[in-house]
Every structure is written in C-alpha cells, then in structure tokens.
Design a protein around this motif. Structure first.
Motif, short mmCIF file in Angstrom:
data_model
loop_
_atom_site.label_atom_id
_atom_site.label_comp_id
_atom_site.label_asym_id
_atom_site.label_seq_id
_atom_site.Cartn_x
_atom_site.Cartn_y
_atom_site.Cartn_z
N THR A 1 -45.75 -5.55 39.42
CA THR A 1 -44.81 -4.47 39.74
C THR A 1 -43.38 -4.92 39.55
N ASN A 2 -42.59 -4.07 38.99
CA ASN A 2 -41.14 -4.26 38.87
C ASN A 2 -40.48 -3.44 39.98
N ILE A 3 -39.90 -4.13 40.95
CA ILE A 3 -39.24 -3.43 42.06
C ILE A 3 -37.76 -3.25 41.71
N VAL A 4 -37.32 -2.02 41.66
CA VAL A 4 -35.96 -1.68 41.21
C VAL A 4 -35.15 -1.18 42.40
N LEU A 5 -33.98 -1.76 42.60
CA LEU A 5 -33.08 -1.28 43.64
C LEU A 5 -31.65 -1.37 43.15
N HIS A 6 -30.75 -0.74 43.88
CA HIS A 6 -29.34 -0.68 43.50
C HIS A 6 -28.50 -1.62 44.35
N HIS A 7 -27.43 -2.12 43.74
CA HIS A 7 -26.28 -2.63 44.50
C HIS A 7 -25.11 -1.78 44.02
N SER A 8 -24.78 -0.77 44.82
CA SER A 8 -23.92 0.30 44.32
C SER A 8 -22.57 0.33 45.02
N LYS A 9 -21.55 0.62 44.24
CA LYS A 9 -20.20 0.77 44.80
C LYS A 9 -20.08 2.05 45.62
N SER A 10 -21.03 2.97 45.46
CA SER A 10 -20.98 4.23 46.22
C SER A 10 -21.79 4.14 47.51
N ALA A 11 -22.28 2.93 47.83
CA ALA A 11 -23.10 2.77 49.03
C ALA A 11 -22.32 3.17 50.28
N GLY A 12 -22.95 3.93 51.13
CA GLY A 12 -22.30 4.36 52.37
C GLY A 12 -22.63 3.47 53.54
N TYR A 13 -22.93 2.21 53.26
CA TYR A 13 -23.29 1.27 54.31
C TYR A 13 -22.79 -0.12 53.92
N SER A 14 -22.93 -1.09 54.79
CA SER A 14 -22.32 -2.41 54.61
C SER A 14 -23.14 -3.30 53.68
N GLN A 15 -22.52 -4.42 53.28
CA GLN A 15 -23.22 -5.43 52.50
C GLN A 15 -24.39 -6.01 53.30
N GLU A 16 -24.24 -6.10 54.59
CA GLU A 16 -25.32 -6.57 55.44
C GLU A 16 -26.53 -5.66 55.34
N GLY A 17 -26.28 -4.36 55.24
CA GLY A 17 -27.37 -3.41 55.08
C GLY A 17 -28.10 -3.61 53.77
N TRP A 18 -27.35 -3.90 52.71
CA TRP A 18 -27.98 -4.14 51.41
C TRP A 18 -28.85 -5.39 51.46
N VAL A 19 -28.35 -6.43 52.13
CA VAL A 19 -29.12 -7.66 52.28
C VAL A 19 -30.46 -7.37 52.96
N LYS A 20 -30.46 -6.48 53.96
CA LYS A 20 -31.71 -6.13 54.64
C LYS A 20 -32.68 -5.43 53.69
N THR A 21 -32.14 -4.62 52.78
CA THR A 21 -33.00 -3.99 51.78
C THR A 21 -33.65 -5.04 50.89
N LEU A 22 -32.85 -5.96 50.38
CA LEU A 22 -33.40 -7.01 49.52
C LEU A 22 -34.40 -7.88 50.27
N GLN A 23 -34.09 -8.20 51.52
CA GLN A 23 -35.02 -8.98 52.33
C GLN A 23 -36.37 -8.29 52.46
N SER A 24 -36.34 -6.98 52.66
CA SER A 24 -37.59 -6.23 52.84
C SER A 24 -38.43 -6.24 51.57
N VAL A 25 -37.79 -6.42 50.43
CA VAL A 25 -38.51 -6.52 49.17
C VAL A 25 -39.14 -7.91 49.03
N LEU A 26 -38.38 -8.92 49.35
CA LEU A 26 -38.83 -10.29 49.14
C LEU A 26 -39.98 -10.70 50.05
N VAL A 27 -40.15 -10.03 51.18
CA VAL A 27 -41.21 -10.41 52.12
C VAL A 27 -42.47 -9.56 51.98
N GLN A 28 -42.61 -8.85 50.90
CA GLN A 28 -43.79 -8.01 50.70
C GLN A 28 -45.08 -8.84 50.71
N THR A 29 -46.14 -8.31 51.35
CA THR A 29 -47.43 -8.99 51.37
C THR A 29 -48.10 -8.96 50.00
N GLY A 30 -47.79 -7.95 49.21
CA GLY A 30 -48.22 -7.94 47.82
C GLY A 30 -47.29 -8.84 47.02
#
Length: 517
Positions: free
Chosen positions: A3-32
């Motif tokens: 699987t190719n997991i696609v996500l954004h790091h966007s300048k239009s994000a309405g949340y902090s860099q810390e929030g983006w890190v949590k998104t990436l973390q949730s991808v990296l810890v997948q059981t699959g």
C-alpha cells in the motif's frame, strides 16, 4: 498487498505542525506493515528532521514537493509515483487526521474479501472541544451523486480501479474526490466500513459548524460549474444523461372543473400564528381567479382550523370580494395526502405552492401564468425566493446575507441533469392540476420517506417529460423562525433526509437509463 499511504503537508493546514506529526506517527505505527509513504509537500517548511526522527523502522518515504497544484494533480502524481497494489489517501490538508493503528490491516483484509472493490471509505470520529462524536456515513449506491455527500477524509483506492477507470482529470480544481469516486463507481464497488461502537477507522480533529440548509448558496460559482460538468460526464458514461429537449411532450389540458387560474394548496399542522399571513398573501394576488385550499392535517382540534374558518363565510375576516378560502381536515400528518386531496377538489388550472409559514408576493401567480403561456411543453414552473427571519415580536426582516435564491444552476440545456447533484430546485413550485392527478405526490411509501422530498421527487419526474419553466424574479418569501424545519437540524435528521432524496435519485437514474434505451 503493498500500500502507498498518501498524506499532505500543506500550507493551508488549519492546525499546528505538532498535529501533522501526530498524523505521520499514526501512519508509521500501523499493524499492517507492507506500506510506503508519499508526502505531498506544498509548504515552504523543511520537514526532513521530523521524518528522520519518527521513521525508526526505515519505511520508504517519498516527499513530492508541489506548489499551487490542485488536489487532482497532486493525487495523480502520488499514484503514478508508486507501483503499490493500493493507495490509502488521507485528506489532511485542512484538518488533522489520525489513523487507528489497525486501519491499514482492516482495509487490506476488506480488499481481499471483496473482489470488485474500487474504493473503501469508513465511519470516523470527530474530536471537537475535547468531545468525541461518532460520525456514521451512508452506504454508497447509484443515487449518491451529490457533490457535498460526506465520504470522510480517508479513502482506499485499489490500483486496479485507478488503472481501469476514467483517469483523474488534471483540470479539476475543486472537486477531485467527487470526480474520482464517480468514475470508480462506474466499474467498481464503493464499500463503506461501518462502525457500531469503537470501530471507526480514524479520528478527525476539527471545529465543526452547525448545519445550514443555505450553505450551498455561498459555494463559488466556479466550483459549482465544475461539479456540474463532473456529474454530466458521469451520467453520460452510465447512460442516464438526458439531452436538452429530449422526451418533452405537451402538458395535459385542464379539466372541465378548472374554472379558476390557480389553486394555492397550503398543508399545515398547528401553525395558527402563521396561516393568516399565508392566506392573505394569496388574497392579495394581482390575479383574482385564484382560490386557497388549506389542508389542516392535525385533526379537528388543531388550532389552525379556527384561524382558517375566520376567512370563510360567517368568519370575522371573511370578505366575499376576495379569493375563496376552502378547508380540508385530515387527522394524520402526511404531506402527500394533503397535496393529492387538495388537487382532487381544486378548481384551478394550476397548483401553486405555499408553505404555511411563508408568503407569496402579490404578482407571484401572474408571473407563473405568464411562463406557462409561453410554451405548452412546460409541465412545471419554479420561482425564486428571498429568505426572511421572524423574531420573537413577530416582525420579519430580510436576511441580506443570503442572496435571492434563484437556483440559476438550472439551465435549459442541463438543469434536469444537474438537479440530481443538488438538494433543491427553488420555490414556489407550480404544477398543472391534471399532471398532479396523473402522477401524484408521494405519500411516504418509499424507503426513508417521512414527509420530506415529495416535491423534489415531482420535479425529477416531471422534468423527464416536460420543460421546467422559471421565474427569475423573487416571488416568494421564505420565513425562518425558531419552529421551522430548517432552523435547527441534527445529524440523524440530515442523514435520514439524505437517504430519502438519494433513494429518489437512484430510482430516477435507473428510470433515465431505461428511458434512453
């Protein structure tokens, strides 16, 4: 399955860099574990340090640097960049999205068990003000063609579906997922993973806003036109598109009982404080050959009955020089029953809509009749309206922030196709009485129907065989108030209403496919 997991790091994000890190973390810890990551990076910040610190398992991560590219182009590049068997797309451009650890594994098993799946979407959690709400989405079918239907923020696309469906259109600026899901649905299944309890695939952190039935009026014109073109292409590919002018016939002639120009039928339940203004707006019409048929559906004890009787012979507001007010009483609240029974006794050539808490402008009937007289193939006339608000004192004021609702997306060439994309067609609506007797309003016999959408269904049915005429001037006043059905509406009601109208769309799309054959 890779699987190719696609996500954004966007300048239009309405949340902090810390929030983006949590998104990436949730991808990296997948059981699959068999996955790679593509990051669509359109901001100026350097994210290499965060990636290096988090990627302790040496997952293959590609950063595609993109600037000012629309979502459609970004997705196309992300898909082309990978030879994976599927693509898990996280739309985190403006809201933080956090995957559950087992999401990828669940999606992989779902693909394995469903051979013709093209896209998977699922229920999710909405975290708002530290409160978690379960958002349960509707299951896809051929009638789910609205561009504002919620399919969530996370989508799994199989590589096979992307390869064998119409490609993502690079010129789509606003509605990439809408375009993609319709194209995939033409050859593959769109599967919904439902959640009963603690089974959501992901969480969205967002500040949601209250539902407003007039939100669509504020959408950009370019976005609306683009969505219309996307739907038109979809309908053409599945054989459900109605060409301009196709299948039109003349409307039926008026019956011998039609001694008046119009019958204004008003269904009402327990609204004595509104019905007088509605009645008087009919009696003030410039065309005097009209009648008012008030259908009270709350039984004999409904207080509206006495308010209506005041306008009948012997009543304190009776005036023989004004249009007659007639009264029908039912002891069950069924709008289809109200409209059909009102049409059965009507003496007008045409029915004109008026809700009990709204008002017609004095020239409404006059302008509706002028449109009918312009073409015998017109089987319905739809007007335009203004939105007014009634305060606690009873005074009404125009809501200037809401423009005149013309539904100008209805065009002669494509209005009846574009109707399938939106939830409304305008007001007031007028239909020849003979056509109502022939077709009949729904009486809640369809799945999900609960006194909702019966007029929308009539527009869809009539537009298959007759032209729809339009009055572009505002001839109707919608009065918003605390007791109105569009004033305060919860998600369950929204979903129930969407189920009703989408089922109607499903029926009409299937009907149009047969009609074109």
């Amino acid at each position: 399955m890779k699987t190719n997991i696609v996500l954004h790091h966007s300048k239009s994000a309405g949340y902090s860099q810390e929030g983006w890190v949590k998104t990436l973390q949730s991808v990296l810890v997948q059981t699959g574990k068999d996955f790679e990551i593509t990051i669509l990076h359109d901001s100026d910040s350097d994210i290499s340090a965060e990636i290096e610190a988090l990627n302790t398992s040496a997952v293959a991560i590609t950063v595609l640097k993109l600037q000012d590219e629309p979502q459609s182009v970004q997705l196309q590049k992300a898909f082309e960049n990978s030879n994976a068997d599927g693509h898990l797309y996280i739309d985190n451009r403006t809201q933080q999205v956090v995957l559950k650890k087992s999401a990828l594994e669940l999606l992989g098993l779902t693909v394995k068990n469903n051979k013709n799946v093209g896209m998977i979407y699922g229920d999710y959690e909405l975290l708002e003000n530290n409160e978690v709400k379960e958002i349960r989405l509707l299951k896809h079918h051929i009638g789910r063609v609205r561009d504002n239907q919620d399919y969530g923020k996370v989508f799994f696309f199989t590589a096979e579906a992307l390869k064998n469906s119409e490609p993502v259109s690079a010129d789509v600026q606003f509605n990439a997922i809408y375009d993609l899901r319709l194209k995939i649905s033409e050859k593959f299944e769109l599967l919904h993973i439902a959640n009963r309890y603690a089974g959501s695939l992901y969480q969205v952190v967002a500040q949601s806003k209250a539902h407003n039935v007039f939100d669509y009026l504020l959408a950009s014109k370019d976005s609306q036109l683009e969505a219309e073109n996307i739907l038109s292409g979809h309908l053409k590919r599945i054989g459900a598109y109605l060409e301009a002018g196709a299948h039109y016939t003349e409307r039926p002639k008026a019956g011998s009982e039609a001694t008046l120009k119009a019958s204004v039928i008003i269904p009402v339940n327990n609204r004595p404080e509104f019905i007088c203004d509605a009645i008087e707006s009919v009696q003030a019409q410039t065309v005097k050959e009209v009648e008012v048929i008030v259908v009270v559906n709350g039984g004999e004890n409904d207080p509206t009955v006495e308010s209506v009787k005041a306008y009948q012979p012997g009543g304190e507001k009776y005036d023989a020089s004004k249009p007659e007010v007639r009264l029908l009483i039912h002891d069950m609240n069924n709008l289809g029953l109200c409209f059909n029974s009102g049409a059965r006794i009507a003496r007008g050539e045409y029915y004109v809509q008026l809700d009990s808490d709204d008002r017609l402008t004095p020239d409404a009937v006059e302008k509706v009749l002028a449109v009918y007289n312009s073409d015998p193939k017109i089987g319905m006339v739809i007007g335009s309206y203004e939105v007014w608000e009634k305060d606690a004192s009873g005074a009404i004021t125009r809501m200037e922030q809401i423009p005149v609702v013309t539904h100008d997306e209805w065009t002669e060439e494509n209005g009846r196709n574009n109707l399938l994309r939106i939830n409304g067609a305008g007001a007031p609506r007028s239909i020849p009485i003979e056509l109502i007797k022939e077709i009949g309003f729904s009486m809640n016999e369809e799945p999900f129907a609960r006194n909702y959408g019966e007029d929308y269904q009539m527009v869809m049915k009539i537009s298959e065989r007759h032209r729809i005429g339009r009055v572009w001037d505002p001839i109707y006043k919608v009065i918003r108030h605390a007791g109105g059905t569009d004033h305060s509406i919860d998600q369950n009601t929204i979903d129930r209403n969407d189920e009703a109208k989408d089922f109607m769309r499903k029926e009409r799309i299937q009907r149009r496919i047969k009609l074109n054959k």
